[in-house]
Design an enzyme around this catalytic site. Sequence first.
Site, PDB file in Angstrom:
ATOM      1  N   ASP B  49       0.831  -1.204   0.000  1.00 19.81           N
ATOM      2  CA  ASP B  49       0.000   0.000   0.000  1.00 19.81           C
ATOM      3  C   ASP B  49       0.865   1.254   0.000  1.00 19.81           C
ATOM      4  O   ASP B  49       1.832   1.355   0.769  1.00 19.81           O
ATOM      5  CB  ASP B  49      -0.885   0.052   1.258  1.00 19.81           C
ATOM      6  CG  ASP B  49      -1.764  -1.176   1.398  1.00 19.81           C
ATOM      7  OD1 ASP B  49      -2.020  -1.848   0.390  1.00 19.81           O
ATOM      8  OD2 ASP B  49      -2.178  -1.466   2.542  1.00 19.81           O
ATOM      9  N   CYS B 181      11.722  14.742 -30.377  1.00 18.17           N
ATOM     10  CA  CYS B 181      11.519  14.745 -28.925  1.00 18.17           C
ATOM     11  C   CYS B 181      11.616  16.199 -28.485  1.00 18.17           C
ATOM     12  O   CYS B 181      10.676  16.954 -28.672  1.00 18.17           O
ATOM     13  CB  CYS B 181      12.571  13.871 -28.250  1.00 18.17           C
ATOM     14  SG  CYS B 181      12.348  12.111 -28.622  1.00 18.17           S
TER      15      CYS B 181
END
Lengths: 382, 382, 382, 382, 382
Positions: B49, B181
């Site tokens: 978690d 890019c």
Amino acid sequence: LLAGFGPPPRAAELPPGRLATTEDYFAQQAKQAVTPDVMAQLAYMNYIDFISPFYSRGCSFEAWELKHTPQRVIKYSIAFYAYGLASVALIDPKLRALAGHDLDIAVSKMKCKRVWGDWEEDGFGTDPIEKENIMYKGHLNLMYGLYQLVTGSRRYEAEHAHLTRIIHDEIAANPFAGIVCEPDNYFVQCNSVAYLSLWVYDRLHGTDYRAATRAWLDFIQKDLIDPERGAFYLSYHPESGAVKPWISAYTTAWTLAMVHGMDPAFSERYYPRFKQTFVEVYDEGRKARVRETAGTDDADGGVGLASAFTLLLAREMGDQQLFDQLLNHLEPPAKPSIVSASLRYEHPGSLLFDELLFLAKVHAGFGALLRMPPPAAKLAGK
Amino acid sequence: LLAGFGPPPRAAELPPGRLATTEDYFAQQAKQAVTPDVMAQLAYMNYIDFISPFYSRGCSFEAWELKHTPQRVIKYSIAFYAYGLASVALIDPKLRALAGHDLDIAVSKMKCKRVWGDWEEDGFGTDPIEKENIMYKGHLNLMYGLYQLVTGSRRYEAEHAHLTRIIHDEIAANPFAGIVCEPDNYFVQCNSVAYLSLWVYDRLHGTDYRAATRAWLDFIQKDLIDPERGAFYLSYHPESGAVKPWISAYTTAWTLAMVHGMDPAFSERYYPRFKQTFVEVYDEGRKARVRETAGTDDADGGVGLASAFTLLLAREMGDQQLFDQLLNHLEPPAKPSIVSASLRYEHPGSLLFDELLFLAKVHAGFGALLRMPPPAAKLAGK
Amino acid sequence: LLAGFGPPPRAAELPPGRLATTEDYFAQQAKQAVTPDVMAQLAYMNYIDFISPFYSRGCSFEAWELKHTPQRVIKYSIAFYAYGLASVALIDPKLRALAGHDLDIAVSKMKCKRVWGDWEEDGFGTDPIEKENIMYKGHLNLMYGLYQLVTGSRRYEAEHAHLTRIIHDEIAANPFAGIVCEPDNYFVQCNSVAYLSLWVYDRLHGTDYRAATRAWLDFIQKDLIDPERGAFYLSYHPESGAVKPWISAYTTAWTLAMVHGMDPAFSERYYPRFKQTFVEVYDEGRKARVRETAGTDDADGGVGLASAFTLLLAREMGDQQLFDQLLNHLEPPAKPSIVSASLRYEHPGSLLFDELLFLAKVHAGFGALLRMPPPAAKLAGK
Amino acid sequence: LLAGFGPPPRAAELPPGRLATTEDYFAQQAKQAVTPDVMAQLAYMNYIDFISPFYSRGCSFEAWELKHTPQRVIKYSIAFYAYGLASVALIDPKLRALAGHDLDIAVSKMKCKRVWGDWEEDGFGTDPIEKENIMYKGHLNLMYGLYQLVTGSRRYEAEHAHLTRIIHDEIAANPFAGIVCEPDNYFVQCNSVAYLSLWVYDRLHGTDYRAATRAWLDFIQKDLIDPERGAFYLSYHPESGAVKPWISAYTTAWTLAMVHGMDPAFSERYYPRFKQTFVEVYDEGRKARVRETAGTDDADGGVGLASAFTLLLAREMGDQQLFDQLLNHLEPPAKPSIVSASLRYEHPGSLLFDELLFLAKVHAGFGALLRMPPPAAKLAGK
Amino acid sequence: LLAGFGPPPRAAELPPGRLATTEDYFAQQAKQAVTPDVMAQLAYMNYIDFISPFYSRGCSFEAWELKHTPQRVIKYSIAFYAYGLASVALIDPKLRALAGHDLDIAVSKMKCKRVWGDWEEDGFGTDPIEKENIMYKGHLNLMYGLYQLVTGSRRYEAEHAHLTRIIHDEIAANPFAGIVCEPDNYFVQCNSVAYLSLWVYDRLHGTDYRAATRAWLDFIQKDLIDPERGAFYLSYHPESGAVKPWISAYTTAWTLAMVHGMDPAFSERYYPRFKQTFVEVYDEGRKARVRETAGTDDADGGVGLASAFTLLLAREMGDQQLFDQLLNHLEPPAKPSIVSASLRYEHPGSLLFDELLFLAKVHAGFGALLRMPPPAAKLAGK
């Protein structure tokens, strides 16, 4: 392997690093007194000005900074302290006012942005209760209710009603039984808090919000549990229907403990298999540790809380033997000491260590909390 | 030097630090099951978690902070995880829903400013997809498509169509085949992602955006490859017409792997020379390492990813021998261990180490991904 | 003491830590090829994505952070790289497009606030080119011109014309010949950049801005040089008329090198005395080091650049012997190594170490740069 | 104890860590040349681009960051440098332009918020000169005047007139003679700067602001000095009338030195008793150290500047013997070295160490500064 | 155990680490002179420019940063210094003006946001005096009054009247006797400050605000004290009526000391039992230490101030023997030294160490402060 090794040791035989016998912990309610180490834990929680976790309602979190509790974990820390405090109120009428005061502080602090700010930082919104986030608002709602049960005070009653309504309506609107934490992340343990909070509300107000519980238990039994292993899967994700393919001990222990307060038979059905799946007794039966998932020999992996939540579950189930074995595993390595009447652990074993040991030591049972007698009179004060 | 040294070792002979045999990795699809170490990698990606990379859709990047992944590299980390997850969905129908869920999280996280903020910090603009930045939006577009292929869900369909259109129009408008890019920085490997994303879109929607691929392959074959050495040059800069005068192994391996999914013959043509140019077999044929450029004996220079991308290429080309030799070179020094069912590397060998090993181990082939059968039914959920 | 010790050593005799012979460096233009170590320096400057100094036009300065270059020094780093790149374009036609591309990136980065922000932080204004600040805008103007000389591209032509006009007008308006850096701080070396930038502009556009040079040379010869010692004083301060009473080797070497491209006789007149004043040959004639000022035996005091700029001057003057002695002094202690075809120095000897060694190794002469032939055709691209 | 031990040593006998003889320092004005170590201190102050304290007018304070000078102390550092520079201008006509330039930079830097920002941070207001704060504005006003005396430039004349008027009016309005630093904090030494600044103004403009001095001297003689001990008390606080009950050597030395420029008899009256009270000669008469207050054997307590200010006072009083003894105490432990013609101290003995040693070494006397001849002509420049 | 061990030692017998005899401290008022170590403490508090705690009225807190005093504790530090300063004014008329000046600075600094900002940070509001926060405003009000008592100055009279009125009205409006600190946190010791401040106001203005004291003493005697143990409980929380179930030595010592100035009989009643409960005499009667709460052998737990406040109480009660024993316990381990006439502790034993030792050493008694004679005349000044 799980065969018994006789009754837990007497005080004379307390292993080093244990602070009271298991018998003592289980006898607190009968004796209407907490054990000395629990009293020292309450001192840790309350004594030192500015520093103790329950020093004031203010949005100051010095205690958690000193413990290096990550921000996301503070909400759980406050909540598990709060559930232990409710049991303290049940154990000793003389401590009920203190427990009520601390619950008030717990609720106040829960509402500080420091506690719920992860919701906003993650980009999920600026209101931590309007939708989802049951990992936060479930605890808050249960704390609202326990505060009023313990104190009789209506201080948070309007907020409690508002949030209970939100939770009820959200459950009703969802295509599955319950509410997610982060969007699309459904955890059974966080829902166990939410449903239990409805039972507390009903106890206070004579409503029947808890009627939704049956559908929830059916759902989690059908879809989220491995019945052979007595174990819940880690999480469920409604968007894809995915159930994460790992069983989780901490998830199961937490959930079974809380469900036991609502439907004892449910938890009793799975508890023996849960123990077979996850618990490893060692040291000639004196200790027990819990693996977090299947297919491993390592104890307490993942979030590191398998043994600690199993301690709570053992307490909830009245399993003194396992409680004793687990506490023998957990507490001595943490090097507890009581200095100036206050308990501290030099090497806490997890991020919620003193919280969960405190809770398990005093825990009267979630059912017992639901049946808590009202205070003699509304506690003194305003 | 590249002559064979017999078949890869059997499980009984697994070298220390290897977690499964090469045969096992190549047999996963047939067995409809991932190997135990891949399952443990999925646990690393999913179990804890708040901490695991695929824990939630939120803009929290704890997992990458713990790995010290530089901000600019997070986008690649998420993308290569995603491509591996698509193969996991192909391998094991029981894991398809989990893979679909994780792809959803991957797409969500890709859209967090933490992932694309370098574009704004560099001063190139505030919108990371409107122009250029194919290093980001190519991956995002491919992930949109793989998500829908795996899950059948139309959750991101509108965004996918919008971005595909942007990519198509930008290719059409440019005086060269493809998209840069950073402004004036053209990389063949990033374009391989972009063109592959068009093939996935076509597969989903019956369009023919992929028609642009031929002109691209002609361009890169004519201008950006050294045919003798089977190697792409590092980059191309349209403004000046400059081609950086260094060949690059990681660039070539990545590009040939993806092109192989669109035009198998193209990659087959250059693969043998690529190996001759860059791969050094050592340790009596048991291991192989890859030099990043020409004129050096050092392996894995530059961005440090030559061997890892070659591992992916070997997998794509079905070259079990080289895959085995490379994995023998890469994995043992990283000191892998499986703790509480979760895989971790003590000394990851590069900035995308667990990502690329995971991807290469499960990779079904980019062509196979394009031909992925639809889900049994749209996965459960909303 | 300065008597010769025979020709520089051949390759067979390269001292440890030297990467090529002096003959090799001086022969690059004739051979139309850079030496291997220069090629490795170009790889350092260009190869690694996101990290290399010339990776992209974006306002990212990772390369300088890794070198711990102070913010104020980045402008010089970019500029001296740029002047070396112009010579690379002259040496090898095959590298001209790359050099042109890198010059484009150099100009782009020069305009980032990270490069010129000291002007604003110091409280001198928000526009780094409108007045004064010749330490910044002189380099920028020279880079604009060299970019267009190398590439034929008019990409920055309008900016170049605007800034050239600013420089011309400011020189004309000042009561002294030239422009200050910080208010009231006049440095001869920064003005040498500014005047040289006018010559480049004239070469491109057939103008005669360079006519202002004569008055400048007269002024600095009359007021700022010690003719006996062949040395410029550190700085001049128009408001008070103060000339700082220290001669400076780095100031002189830089200035004589650039002036030599405009008025060779000027530099030839002072070069022998400069050497007598500042250069100390040692190690039986194999090495030479340069003291920064008079009255000291310490080499490379002050900003630490005396030997490095003298290396550039020796190259400009065609003084192979001194070039060789200085490089023997400078390069081996810096522990150079070529890893994966890229050059790095473990212990760079100053804040502009690799920049100035690169520049000196490839430097074709400022006059030669002014006479650079146009590109075969405007380089490919837009 | 204070009996003489013969004349100070000759150069041949310079103790280790001393850089010139006391005779040399006192002979500088006659020789019209500073000693080599003073020249090296000027190099420290001026030589290194961006780094030296007097490099530029800009609000950059790199030099003080390198010395770890606290923000509140920078104003004193600049001021004491400035007073030394005025004497340098007197000593050597060839250095007068440099001294004038440096004084210009000193004034510019004094006006940077970095220097006076403590006033705003302390909550006293946003304008550092409108009221009180004589610890700042006294120095600024004296520097304005010395700049114009040295250079003849009217650059700061308007500001000088404005601030002089503020100081005059504030003195006139106060119920005590002088101006406070922080509200209600009156220091005699800061007022000595303010009154001296009036004398400089009068010298430049033929005014008679200095007429206020008599009332001030009467006040401090009557209320703030212990006549028996020749010592001023630490501070006076008008609101309560409190005089802090400690005498202070640094306060007294600073004040007597400056008053000596205005009323020599005043300082001559107290100087012998000051020495008896505070100075301890040791090491067989070779060295002397100064205790900061009464009732202690420790030298240089409190702000740590007793010996350094007494060195200045000894210089002002022409007391070569004590100057020599104090410099023997102060300079060698600081480990001075001259590297590349620039002076540095490895272990400076206080927060204003190089400043006060420089000032004391060159100090021509505050009276001599007031009588400084005008520059040959207004210095060249604008 | 508490039996006497004869009179305290004479100066000749001062134990190491003690700075004056107990007799000396108790004789200061009679001798109209503070002891040398108290004078050295006053030097620590006043001597060093910018650094000493009482250097200026400005919102600079360098002294507390050097001591690492947490922000929340600064208010107490200033207050206890202030109460000691009031006694200094009583002891020595020659120090009264200094004490008055320092009290002025104490009041000024108390009003800086750095001192009270915790109130806003905790989320309780932006005005630190309008409601609650008696832990801050009680001290401020008492300091206003002591300042005017010591100096006769009406500088803060209007603020004093305003705040006294707020305190009076808030007491009147509350359903309990007194005012909380943080909301719902009631501390008896902070209220002792508030009520004492009313007595000081009455002394100055002839009012009868102190009439509220009787109800307060009745309340705390009835609800907040354990009469058997002569000890106050830690805190009271009106909302829940909870009284924290721990007795606290520091709380009791502080409260009894202040109450003794208002109702001597009250404190005399509980003092013997307080000593029996908390004080442990050791080292053959030479030393005494104080446990913070019951059921522990550890001295000085919790906030760490039990022995230090008991030292103050012993002084208030005229208990020379216990004062001597406690000071023997407290001062030597702190390694005091007097350097350049200023006192410092190398290892202060708590967060308010020098403050409380100073206060206890000079304390004339709170009753004596209330009866302080007016200043000879309003102190000089404005």
